[in-house]
Write a protein that holds these residues in place. Structure first.
Motif, PDB file in Angstrom:
ATOM      1  N   THR A  41       0.847  -1.186   0.000  1.00 32.75           N
ATOM      2  CA  THR A  41       0.000   0.000   0.000  1.00 32.75           C
ATOM      3  C   THR A  41       0.883   1.237   0.000  1.00 32.75           C
ATOM      4  N   GLN A  42       0.578   2.171  -0.888  1.00 32.95           N
ATOM      5  CA  GLN A  42       1.333   3.418  -0.982  1.00 32.95           C
ATOM      6  C   GLN A  42       0.613   4.507  -0.211  1.00 32.95           C
ATOM      7  N   SER A  43       1.381   5.310   0.510  1.00 30.21           N
ATOM      8  CA  SER A  43       0.798   6.412   1.260  1.00 30.21           C
ATOM      9  C   SER A  43       1.846   7.511   1.391  1.00 30.21           C
ATOM     10  N   GLY A  44       1.507   8.550   2.096  1.00 31.22           N
ATOM     11  CA  GLY A  44       2.465   9.620   2.264  1.00 31.22           C
ATOM     12  C   GLY A  44       1.950  10.681   3.235  1.00 31.22           C
ATOM     13  N   PRO A  45       2.910  11.435   3.770  1.00 31.16           N
ATOM     14  CA  PRO A  45       4.331  11.410   3.438  1.00 31.16           C
ATOM     15  C   PRO A  45       5.093  10.329   4.211  1.00 31.16           C
ATOM     16  N   MET A  46       6.347  10.085   3.788  1.00 32.42           N
ATOM     17  CA  MET A  46       7.247   9.323   4.645  1.00 32.42           C
ATOM     18  C   MET A  46       7.417  10.108   5.941  1.00 32.42           C
ATOM     19  N   LEU A  47       7.522   9.392   7.040  1.00 30.22           N
ATOM     20  CA  LEU A  47       7.799  10.032   8.328  1.00 30.22           C
ATOM     21  C   LEU A  47       9.295  10.044   8.610  1.00 30.22           C
ATOM     22  N   VAL A  48       9.933   8.898   8.374  1.00 29.80           N
ATOM     23  CA  VAL A  48      11.377   8.739   8.575  1.00 29.80           C
ATOM     24  C   VAL A  48      11.950   8.083   7.330  1.00 29.80           C
ATOM     25  N   ILE A  49      13.064   8.649   6.824  1.00 31.99           N
ATOM     26  CA  ILE A  49      13.718   8.124   5.627  1.00 31.99           C
ATOM     27  C   ILE A  49      15.169   7.837   5.961  1.00 31.99           C
ATOM     28  N   ASP A  50      15.515   6.563   6.057  1.00 29.94           N
ATOM     29  CA  ASP A  50      16.894   6.163   6.392  1.00 29.94           C
ATOM     30  C   ASP A  50      17.400   6.896   7.636  1.00 29.94           C
ATOM     31  N   GLY A  51      16.571   6.970   8.641  1.00 23.60           N
ATOM     32  CA  GLY A  51      16.965   7.564   9.915  1.00 23.60           C
ATOM     33  C   GLY A  51      16.787   9.064  10.016  1.00 23.60           C
ATOM     34  N   ALA A  52      16.384   9.724   8.934  1.00 25.14           N
ATOM     35  CA  ALA A  52      16.181  11.180   8.951  1.00 25.14           C
ATOM     36  C   ALA A  52      14.694  11.500   8.892  1.00 25.14           C
ATOM     37  N   LEU A  53      14.282  12.533   9.624  1.00 18.98           N
ATOM     38  CA  LEU A  53      12.902  12.970   9.553  1.00 18.98           C
ATOM     39  C   LEU A  53      12.621  13.599   8.194  1.00 18.98           C
ATOM     40  N   HIS A  54      11.370  13.520   7.762  1.00 21.38           N
ATOM     41  CA  HIS A  54      10.967  14.166   6.514  1.00 21.38           C
ATOM     42  C   HIS A  54      11.397  15.632   6.546  1.00 21.38           C
ATOM     43  N   ARG A 101      11.318   7.306  15.011  1.00 18.34           N
ATOM     44  CA  ARG A 101      12.779   7.316  14.945  1.00 18.34           C
ATOM     45  C   ARG A 101      13.433   7.161  16.316  1.00 18.34           C
ATOM     46  N   ASP A 102      12.946   7.918  17.301  1.00 14.68           N
ATOM     47  CA  ASP A 102      13.672   8.020  18.568  1.00 14.68           C
ATOM     48  C   ASP A 102      13.167   7.100  19.664  1.00 14.68           C
ATOM     49  N   ARG A 103      11.937   6.628  19.564  1.00 16.89           N
ATOM     50  CA  ARG A 103      11.426   5.709  20.578  1.00 16.89           C
ATOM     51  C   ARG A 103      11.287   4.290  20.041  1.00 16.89           C
ATOM     52  N   LEU A 104      10.759   4.152  18.836  1.00 19.21           N
ATOM     53  CA  LEU A 104      10.540   2.818  18.275  1.00 19.21           C
ATOM     54  C   LEU A 104      11.740   2.315  17.472  1.00 19.21           C
ATOM     55  N   ASN A 105      12.694   3.196  17.196  1.00 24.39           N
ATOM     56  CA  ASN A 105      13.957   2.825  16.524  1.00 24.39           C
ATOM     57  C   ASN A 105      13.728   2.175  15.165  1.00 24.39           C
ATOM     58  N   THR A 106      12.828   2.763  14.384  1.00 23.78           N
ATOM     59  CA  THR A 106      12.610   2.285  13.022  1.00 23.78           C
ATOM     60  C   THR A 106      13.226   3.290  12.046  1.00 23.78           C
ATOM     61  N   PRO A 107      14.175   2.861  11.217  1.00 25.03           N
ATOM     62  CA  PRO A 107      14.857   3.787  10.313  1.00 25.03           C
ATOM     63  C   PRO A 107      13.994   4.283   9.164  1.00 25.03           C
ATOM     64  N   ASN A 108      12.894   3.578   8.885  1.00 30.95           N
ATOM     65  CA  ASN A 108      11.962   4.026   7.852  1.00 30.95           C
ATOM     66  C   ASN A 108      10.538   3.884   8.381  1.00 30.95           C
ATOM     67  N   ALA A 109       9.752   4.935   8.193  1.00 27.68           N
ATOM     68  CA  ALA A 109       8.378   4.924   8.689  1.00 27.68           C
ATOM     69  C   ALA A 109       7.498   5.711   7.726  1.00 27.68           C
ATOM     70  N   LEU A 110       6.238   5.309   7.652  1.00 24.23           N
ATOM     71  CA  LEU A 110       5.299   5.850   6.672  1.00 24.23           C
ATOM     72  C   LEU A 110       4.002   6.283   7.361  1.00 24.23           C
ATOM     73  N   TYR A 111       3.509   7.439   6.980  1.00 22.26           N
ATOM     74  CA  TYR A 111       2.229   7.950   7.472  1.00 22.26           C
ATOM     75  C   TYR A 111       1.086   7.269   6.732  1.00 22.26           C
ATOM     76  N   PHE A 112       0.089   6.807   7.474  1.00 20.86           N
ATOM     77  CA  PHE A 112      -1.086   6.218   6.852  1.00 20.86           C
ATOM     78  C   PHE A 112      -2.202   7.248   6.687  1.00 20.86           C
ATOM     79  N   ASP A 113      -2.560   7.952   7.778  1.00 20.80           N
ATOM     80  CA  ASP A 113      -3.631   8.944   7.664  1.00 20.80           C
ATOM     81  C   ASP A 113      -3.806   9.678   8.986  1.00 20.80           C
ATOM     82  N   GLY A 114      -4.689  10.654   8.963  1.00 21.12           N
ATOM     83  CA  GLY A 114      -5.058  11.405  10.159  1.00 21.12           C
ATOM     84  C   GLY A 114      -6.557  11.623  10.171  1.00 21.12           C
TER      85      GLY A 114
END
Length: 245
Positions: free
Chosen positions: A146-159, A203-216
């Motif tokens: 499933t594609q969504s956006g924006p990315m939240l974390v990209i290779d350890g960096a915030l969007h 990034r800082d609590r769950l330690n996931t280097p890549n994360a994706l926003y689903f919705d709000g």
């Protein structure tokens, strides 16, 4: 006589029913409450859901439960991507190896088009959040995507567009994955948060280097072990774990 109780304890520990398909917990990060559910894609039946056998879009957690085989249960679920008014996915969507909609790579309006965006890809033994252009280049074989956006974390960096002093706050949900694809962490905020706050959780609590926003706003969670199953808006794509048979 002493051996019998020990054997019974050992048998109980080894039975499949002793293992939980998904672990959900409430946590606080920087004064904000979140609920996080962790899944091991290599050992759990992690899927995406959109349509029932009749081709109609499901849209509710109860609708998914009715499609499962006897003895199966929905152990966890969450809305998993943005959708059009008719609830078709906005971007790339694959279910059980069949593509429903194509990958979108150009900028567009709204949160989905706030590049970089990304794809949540479930494949044999792992799950990954992959930035869209990288996904287009590598073309991984996803059983579900499933594609969504924006990315939240990209290779350890915030969007790069997220601002620490933003005033835009909503209930938000998304997913982050470990570098080896063995952990998928789904989170929903229990109070309104900014993109910056939500990205830092991954990034800082769950330690996931890549994360994706689903919705709000329409963010919803089904977590039976917490006695929680949110009702409300009809959804498009839904991610979930099936336990049982």
């Amino acid at each position: 006589m002493i051996l019998l109780p020990l054997l019974l304890v050992a048998a109980a520990l080894l039975t499949p029913q002793a293992a939980s398909a998904v672990t959900c917990r409430d946590l606080s990060f920087e004064g904000t409450s979140y609920t996080v559910c962790e899944v091991a894609p290599a050992s759990e039946d992690l899927r995406l859901f959109l349509r029932g056998d009749d081709g109609e879009i499901l849209g509710q957690f109860t609708d998914i439960s009715r499609t499962l085989d006897s003895g199966q249960t929905l152990a966890f679920a969450m809305n998993a991507g943005m959708y059009h008014p008719d609830r078709r996915p906005v971007g790339y969507y694959v279910e059980n190896g069949q593509r429903e909609t194509r990958l979108l790579t150009s900028a567009s309006s709204g949160n989905f088009g706030l590049l970089p965006n990304g794809v949540f890809c479930i494949r044999d033994g792992r799950a990954d959040v992959i930035e869209t252009l990288r996904f287009a280049d590598t073309a991984p074989g996803c059983t579900y995507a499933t594609q969504s956006g924006p990315m939240l974390v990209i290779d350890g960096a915030l969007h790069p567009r997220f601002l620490p002093d933003s005033t835009s706050r909503h209930t938000r949900n998304g997913v982050g994955t470990s570098a080896d694809g063995k952990r998928a962490l789904f989170a929903i905020s229990n109070t309104p948060v900014t993109f910056y706050q939500f990205a830092r959780l991954f990034r800082d609590r769950l330690n996931t280097p890549n994360a994706l926003y689903f919705d709000g706003r329409i963010s919803r969670l089904h977590a039976p072990q917490l006695n929680r199953s949110d009702s409300g808006f009809w959804m498009g794509p839904i991610v979930g774990v099936v336990s049982g048979n």
